[in-house]
Write an enzyme that holds these catalytic residues in place. Sequence first.
Site: not given
Ligand SMILES: NC(=O)c1ccc[n+]([C@@H]2O[C@H](COP(=O)([O-])OP(=O)(O)OC[C@H]3O[C@@H](n4cnc5c(N)ncnc54)[C@H](OP(=O)(O)O)[C@@H]3O)[C@@H](O)[C@H]2O)c1
Length: 341
Positions: A22, A113, A137, A195, A198, A209, A213, A310
């Site tokens: 995402t 985080k 940020e 969505g 999790e 979480d 933060k 998001g």
């Molecule tokens: N989603 C939000 O709204 C949001 C907001 C603020 C902060 N965050 C933080 O941002 C981070 C990412 O969140 P997300 O929602 O984008 O997660 P996500 O949709 O689950 O995506 C995670 C990505 O990391 C990749 N990945 C996982 N393990 C890996 C590894 N060992 N080597 C290389 N790539 C790896 C996955 O690869 P594949 O695609 O190949 O599986 C995937 O592309 C998290 O730490 C989360 O806490 C998320």
Amino acid sequence: MIKSKGADTMTVIKVAILGFGTVGEGVYRTIQSHAEELTAVLGKKVEVSAVLIKNTQKARNISEDVLVTTEFAEILRLPQLDIVVEAIVEREPPFSFLKKAIERGCHIITANKEMFAHHGEELLELAEENNVSVGYEATVAGGIPVIQTLRQLLNINRIKQVQGILNGTSNFILTEMREKKQSFEQALQLAQENGFAEADPTNDVEGFDAFYKTMILSRIAFGEEPNWHDVEREGITAITSEMIETAEKLGLKYKHIATISRTGDQIKATVRPALIGSEHPFYHVEGVQNAVSIQSDIVGEITLQGPGAGMFPTASAVIEDLVYVCKNNKPALRLRALTTN
Ligand SMILES: NC(=O)c1ccc[n+]([C@@H]2O[C@H](COP(=O)([O-])OP(=O)(O)OC[C@H]3O[C@@H](n4cnc5c(N)ncnc54)[C@H](OP(=O)(O)O)[C@@H]3O)[C@@H](O)[C@H]2O)c1
């Protein structure tokens, strides 16, 4: 400030994105969609050179010019690499990747985080030693620019207290339970279907979480954290529909609130559900929204509210960090990037 010769002549800023979920995809797409604005503000073009992924079977919409790899070492070997954006999950391997990126002379930006709450201090120290910057940020309250706001306020204002609704999933569940008279389980299921939560919602509904933060906020607001073991952390799982209904009859709402304050030398933090009345700035913060309220001695109380998660809200925080780290340019950046290899 002494600038390396390379810094003056370089016309492109090269970025690697670790993770293409995402957040990673949101950052990639925003760099394309806001290329003109980035060039205007930075005076340089921003280019994504590489993307790190884990699963090679997933279809991705990434330009052919970009190196897409499962090997971080390949990214480190790129001839020019200025900024590494990390949007992976869990503490490792992201922490090790970012340490190597800093040692390579890159600025780093993270949205992770959990990793940053555990290892942020070490990364900030290493970055200082290596003369590069760290943007984080996106680790707190998604798209709300709370860290940059605190950084500005910290110059002269003395911060007394910071409060936040820092977990959109919990706020969504509490809102659904009150407005639609749903049970906790029904509201959680809806959050998962939309969505917002999790498959394993423990981190959100048990307050972990928000706790991570809160620790990051404490460091930026007060320069230190309370002892983690002294922080009262409670999620929303004990709140029943009956409790919410009784509160509503009294004109009160349950909100999951993180509070950090300083009394003398003591930093105190709690992360737990609280009953609030209509006078509280968080009373109308509903659904997946986040909010942060800062009390300080000169300006008084400021409340920021907005999307806490998001694709694009989080990408917004990362892109603003990208500008921050570039403008906060440390002299070693390009020199190191150019001489490695
Ligand atoms: N989603 C939000 O709204 C949001 C907001 C603020 C902060 N965050 C933080 O941002 C981070 C990412 O969140 P997300 O929602 O984008 O997660 P996500 O949709 O689950 O995506 C995670 C990505 O990391 C990749 N990945 C996982 N393990 C890996 C590894 N060992 N080597 C290389 N790539 C790896 C996955 O690869 P594949 O695609 O190949 O599986 C995937 O592309 C998290 O730490 C989360 O806490 C998320």
